[in-house]
Design a protein around this motif. Structure first.
Motif, PDB file in Angstrom:
ATOM      1  N   PRO A 131      -2.732  15.364   3.260  1.00  0.00           N
ATOM      2  CA  PRO A 131      -2.140  16.813   3.413  1.00  0.00           C
ATOM      3  C   PRO A 131      -0.926  16.766   4.329  1.00  0.00           C
ATOM      4  CG  PRO A 131      -4.234  16.813   4.399  1.00  0.00           C
ATOM      5  CD  PRO A 131      -4.134  15.582   3.720  1.00  0.00           C
ATOM      6  N   MET A 132       0.015  17.569   3.780  1.00  0.00           N
ATOM      7  CA  MET A 132       1.234  17.635   4.734  1.00  0.00           C
ATOM      8  C   MET A 132       0.667  18.387   5.911  1.00  0.00           C
ATOM      9  SD  MET A 132       4.507  17.322   4.763  1.00  0.00           S
ATOM     10  CE  MET A 132       4.928  17.112   2.623  1.00  0.00           C
ATOM     11  N   SER A 133       1.118  17.853   7.059  1.00  0.00           N
ATOM     12  CA  SER A 133       0.756  18.547   8.338  1.00  0.00           C
ATOM     13  C   SER A 133       2.123  18.286   9.352  1.00  0.00           C
ATOM     14  CB  SER A 133      -0.215  17.630   9.001  1.00  0.00           C
ATOM     15  OG  SER A 133      -0.678  17.956  10.303  1.00  0.00           O
ATOM     16  N   GLU A 134       1.935  19.532  10.253  1.00  0.00           N
ATOM     17  CA  GLU A 134       2.907  19.682  11.344  1.00  0.00           C
ATOM     18  C   GLU A 134       2.705  18.586  12.471  1.00  0.00           C
ATOM     19  OE1 GLU A 134       5.575  21.836  11.262  1.00  0.00           O
ATOM     20  OE2 GLU A 134       4.711  22.385   9.164  1.00  0.00           O
ATOM     21  N   ARG A 135       1.582  17.914  12.524  1.00  0.00           N
ATOM     22  CA  ARG A 135       1.186  17.100  13.636  1.00  0.00           C
ATOM     23  C   ARG A 135       1.561  15.511  13.232  1.00  0.00           C
ATOM     24  NH1 ARG A 135      -3.629  15.322  12.046  1.00  0.00           N
ATOM     25  NH2 ARG A 135      -5.040  16.563  11.033  1.00  0.00           N
ATOM     26  N   THR A 136       1.680  14.483  14.108  1.00  0.00           N
ATOM     27  CA  THR A 136       1.530  13.531  13.478  1.00  0.00           C
ATOM     28  C   THR A 136       0.361  12.905  12.978  1.00  0.00           C
ATOM     29  OG1 THR A 136       3.076  12.820  15.493  1.00  0.00           O
ATOM     30  CG2 THR A 136       2.042  10.952  14.446  1.00  0.00           C
TER      31      THR A 136
ATOM     32  N   THR B  75       0.929  -1.393   0.059  1.00  0.00           N
ATOM     33  CA  THR B  75      -0.083   0.141  -0.112  1.00  0.00           C
ATOM     34  C   THR B  75       0.769   1.163  -0.136  1.00  0.00           C
ATOM     35  OG1 THR B  75      -1.853   1.016   1.048  1.00  0.00           O
ATOM     36  CG2 THR B  75      -0.341   0.194   2.465  1.00  0.00           C
ATOM     37  N   PHE B  76       0.442   2.527  -0.470  1.00  0.00           N
ATOM     38  CA  PHE B  76       1.048   3.647  -0.533  1.00  0.00           C
ATOM     39  C   PHE B  76       0.693   4.695   0.130  1.00  0.00           C
ATOM     40  CE2 PHE B  76       1.747   7.364  -3.251  1.00  0.00           C
ATOM     41  CZ  PHE B  76       3.152   7.321  -3.413  1.00  0.00           C
ATOM     42  N   VAL B  77       1.369   5.321   0.873  1.00  0.00           N
ATOM     43  CA  VAL B  77       0.759   6.711   1.500  1.00  0.00           C
ATOM     44  C   VAL B  77       1.882   7.864   1.172  1.00  0.00           C
ATOM     45  CG1 VAL B  77       0.328   7.994   3.695  1.00  0.00           C
ATOM     46  CG2 VAL B  77      -0.316   5.369   3.495  1.00  0.00           C
ATOM     47  N   GLN B  78       1.182   8.881   0.903  1.00  0.00           N
ATOM     48  CA  GLN B  78       2.099   9.956   0.417  1.00  0.00           C
ATOM     49  C   GLN B  78       1.529  11.315   1.068  1.00  0.00           C
ATOM     50  OE1 GLN B  78       2.615  10.901  -3.755  1.00  0.00           O
ATOM     51  NE2 GLN B  78       3.317  12.947  -3.224  1.00  0.00           N
ATOM     52  N   LEU B  79       2.517  12.257   1.570  1.00  0.00           N
ATOM     53  CA  LEU B  79       2.100  13.298   2.220  1.00  0.00           C
ATOM     54  C   LEU B  79       2.343  14.394   1.097  1.00  0.00           C
ATOM     55  CD1 LEU B  79       3.414  13.321   5.620  1.00  0.00           C
ATOM     56  CD2 LEU B  79       1.158  12.637   5.189  1.00  0.00           C
ATOM     57  N   SER B  80       1.377  15.286   1.054  1.00  0.00           N
ATOM     58  CA  SER B  80       1.614  16.346  -0.144  1.00  0.00           C
ATOM     59  C   SER B  80       0.945  17.537   0.311  1.00  0.00           C
ATOM     60  CB  SER B  80       0.592  15.869  -1.171  1.00  0.00           C
ATOM     61  OG  SER B  80       0.337  16.978  -2.387  1.00  0.00           O
ATOM     62  N   ASP B  81       1.668  18.674  -0.132  1.00  0.00           N
ATOM     63  CA  ASP B  81       1.042  20.003   0.103  1.00  0.00           C
ATOM     64  C   ASP B  81       0.366  20.614  -0.995  1.00  0.00           C
ATOM     65  OD1 ASP B  81       3.311  20.347  -1.632  1.00  0.00           O
ATOM     66  OD2 ASP B  81       4.490  21.850  -0.331  1.00  0.00           O
ATOM     67  N   ASN B  82       0.153  19.812  -1.931  1.00  0.00           N
ATOM     68  CA  ASN B  82      -0.777  20.261  -3.103  1.00  0.00           C
ATOM     69  C   ASN B  82      -2.011  20.649  -2.693  1.00  0.00           C
ATOM     70  OD1 ASN B  82       1.092  19.675  -5.054  1.00  0.00           O
ATOM     71  ND2 ASN B  82       0.358  17.661  -5.783  1.00  0.00           N
ATOM     72  N   GLU B  83      -2.817  21.824  -3.187  1.00  0.00           N
ATOM     73  CA  GLU B  83      -3.942  22.366  -3.024  1.00  0.00           C
ATOM     74  C   GLU B  83      -5.010  21.206  -3.295  1.00  0.00           C
ATOM     75  OE1 GLU B  83      -6.642  26.180  -4.518  1.00  0.00           O
ATOM     76  OE2 GLU B  83      -4.341  26.197  -3.924  1.00  0.00           O
ATOM     77  N   GLY B  84      -6.087  21.167  -2.500  1.00  0.00           N
ATOM     78  CA  GLY B  84      -6.918  20.389  -2.766  1.00  0.00           C
ATOM     79  C   GLY B  84      -7.046  18.752  -2.443  1.00  0.00           C
ATOM     80  N   ILE B  85      -5.997  18.559  -1.641  1.00  0.00           N
ATOM     81  CA  ILE B  85      -5.553  17.302  -1.113  1.00  0.00           C
ATOM     82  C   ILE B  85      -6.335  17.326   0.505  1.00  0.00           C
ATOM     83  CG2 ILE B  85      -4.238  15.570   0.012  1.00  0.00           C
ATOM     84  CD1 ILE B  85      -4.231  15.731  -3.079  1.00  0.00           C
ATOM     85  N   THR B  86      -7.237  16.350   0.614  1.00  0.00           N
ATOM     86  CA  THR B  86      -7.937  16.431   2.014  1.00  0.00           C
ATOM     87  C   THR B  86      -7.584  14.994   2.647  1.00  0.00           C
ATOM     88  OG1 THR B  86      -9.852  15.126   1.584  1.00  0.00           O
ATOM     89  CG2 THR B  86      -9.558  17.594   1.248  1.00  0.00           C
TER      90      THR B  86
END
Length: 127
Positions: A60-65, A13-24
């Motif tokens: 979405p990219m986040s500062e928290r875990t 499985t694949f998980v990615q963090l993104s700072d692209n607009e529209g990602i929730t």
């Protein structure tokens, strides 16, 4: 993340963090991919309260875990291993096991666990 039995790679499985607009953190059409089950064993993340099974989950990219529920279905009792693929070296990803209360850092080594045949959707999460 890969699911292995012995040396055999069963699924991933694949998980990615993104700072692209529209990602929730919900299911996003054109970003997240629903899981199509294999014959045998399956590994996927679960999205939202609907627990949508995802083969790829863009968050979405986040500062928290960030906590990502993981589902796994296995076709037989046995020892299974969760591991990061080699190209993911250096990524700080932890897998939490709700049954044992243990959190394991996959950066340092794979996580080996005994599972009974069936589907496990409440036991594991990624951090």
């Amino acid at each position: 993340m890969d699911l292995l039995r012995g040396e055999e790679r069963l699924d991933h499985t694949f998980v990615q963090l993104s700072d692209n607009e529209g990602i929730t953190d919900g299911f996003d059409l054109n970003s997240d991919l629903t899981k199509v089950h294999n014959q045998g064993c399956n590994l996927y993340t679960l999205i939202g309260s609907e627990q949508i099974e995802a083969a790829a989950n863009i968050l979405p990219m986040s500062e928290r875990t960030i906590y990502v529920p993981v589902g796994v279905s296995v076709d037989s009792d046995g020892t299974y291993t969760f591991a990061l693929p080699e190209e993911m070296e250096g990524m700080d990803v932890r897998i939490a096991d709700a049954e044992t209360g243990y959190t394991h850092n996959l950066l340092f080594s794979p996580y080996e666990v005994s599972l009974t045949a069936g589907t496990h959707t409440q036991r594991f999460s990624l951090e």
